[in-house]
Scaffold this motif. Sequence first.
Motif, PDB file in Angstrom:
ATOM      1  N   TYR A 105       0.741  -1.313   0.029  1.00 16.27           N
ATOM      2  CA  TYR A 105       0.025  -0.148  -0.026  1.00 16.27           C
ATOM      3  C   TYR A 105       0.903   1.281  -0.037  1.00 16.27           C
ATOM      4  N   PRO A 106       2.063   1.135  -0.328  1.00 12.06           N
ATOM      5  CA  PRO A 106       2.831   2.490  -0.358  1.00 12.06           C
ATOM      6  C   PRO A 106       2.241   3.676  -1.322  1.00 12.06           C
ATOM      7  N   TYR A 107       1.695   3.131  -2.404  1.00  9.49           N
ATOM      8  CA  TYR A 107       1.273   4.076  -3.550  1.00  9.49           C
ATOM      9  C   TYR A 107      -0.028   4.734  -3.110  1.00  9.49           C
ATOM     10  N   LEU A 108      -1.010   3.974  -2.393  1.00 13.57           N
ATOM     11  CA  LEU A 108      -2.322   4.353  -1.983  1.00 13.57           C
ATOM     12  C   LEU A 108      -2.012   5.459  -0.980  1.00 13.57           C
ATOM     13  N   ALA A 109      -0.917   4.864   0.055  1.00 13.05           N
ATOM     14  CA  ALA A 109      -0.621   5.679   1.313  1.00 13.05           C
ATOM     15  C   ALA A 109      -0.153   7.265   0.724  1.00 13.05           C
ATOM     16  N   LYS A 110       0.709   7.008  -0.266  1.00 12.19           N
ATOM     17  CA  LYS A 110       1.304   8.270  -0.627  1.00 12.19           C
ATOM     18  C   LYS A 110       0.209   9.322  -1.303  1.00 12.19           C
ATOM     19  N   ARG A 111      -0.527   8.657  -1.988  1.00 13.08           N
ATOM     20  CA  ARG A 111      -1.562   9.231  -2.823  1.00 13.08           C
ATOM     21  C   ARG A 111      -2.407  10.017  -1.843  1.00 13.08           C
TER      22      ARG A 111
END
Length: 333
Positions: free
Chosen positions: A238-244
């Motif tokens: 989930y790093p991309y979701l978190a970053k977004r």
Amino acid sequence: MVKKLLKQRRYLFTLLAFLASISLINISLTNVASRAQSGAPKIVATFLPIYMFTRAVAGEEAQVEILIPPGVEVHDYQATPGNVRTVAQADVLVMNGLGMEEFLERLVANAGNWRLKEIDASTGIEPLKDDEDDHEDDHDHDDHDDHDDDHDDDHDDHDDDHDGHDHAEGNPHVWLDPVLAQQQVANIRDGLIAADPVNAQTYRDNAEAYILRLQKLDREFEGSQLGGCRFITFHDAYPYLAKRYGLQQMAVVELPEDNLTPRDVQRVIAAAREFQVKALLSDSVEDRRLQQIAKQVGVPVKILDPIESGPADPQYYFQAMRQNLQTLETVCR
Ligand SMILES: [Zn+2]
């Protein structure tokens, strides 16, 4: 009279044989031609999200097959002889890329399909490196940087636990960010148009419709104000979701497939208490390991779906993502 008839029959027979051989040649020629120009290109997509995006773009114009059946573990997947046959007969192969499909290079070599066209759905996407490297990339691309920077350095204790999840090219889970998913759909669209220009308009229309829905999903996430939500996870998906959306993935605790040691349990309990999480987020309800730990921590197990498995239907992406949004809202409240 009889002799003449025999002669005619022999002639007829020779003629038929001749015609048959011509039509055989014909059939093989039309096969090649129909593949090359129009009709239905045979498309193979590697695993669920890529299959869903490809299916959505291809629509009725193509046959799309999935290489890794939903339910089979995607990370560390080993190709089967059946996979080699499938790729050998395909016109187009669509992959997530970013090191997700490590089995693919050898599989494609073994398939020896000279006319296979490959589409890397992550072309142009800047990957996040696993863990401690995250913050080095944070400054270039988007507006949520401010939420990420403060926690990356503090929690190095879990770095060693990433066995089986090291991706040379960075973290591959880009499909879980509805904005990057749009880019994946656009890449698939462009690749299909290049491979099958006759159906270009269909691919354009289908991609546009799906991208509009992804944009709507993105607005729903934006509107939910998940910013600052702190969570720990057991799957570094989930790093991309978190970053977004400005969530804070505080720790990734990777657990062995079976036989938890008391030390594993202690690590989860320590992380859950340190970050005061309200739930343990698991890939599936059947995760007995987490059920067991959750009891000790005194929080429930909730599902956060990495969409690596599930029904092979393009609609499922939206269903799962909205469910994820709801779960995060509950956990973050
Ligand atoms: Zn994963």
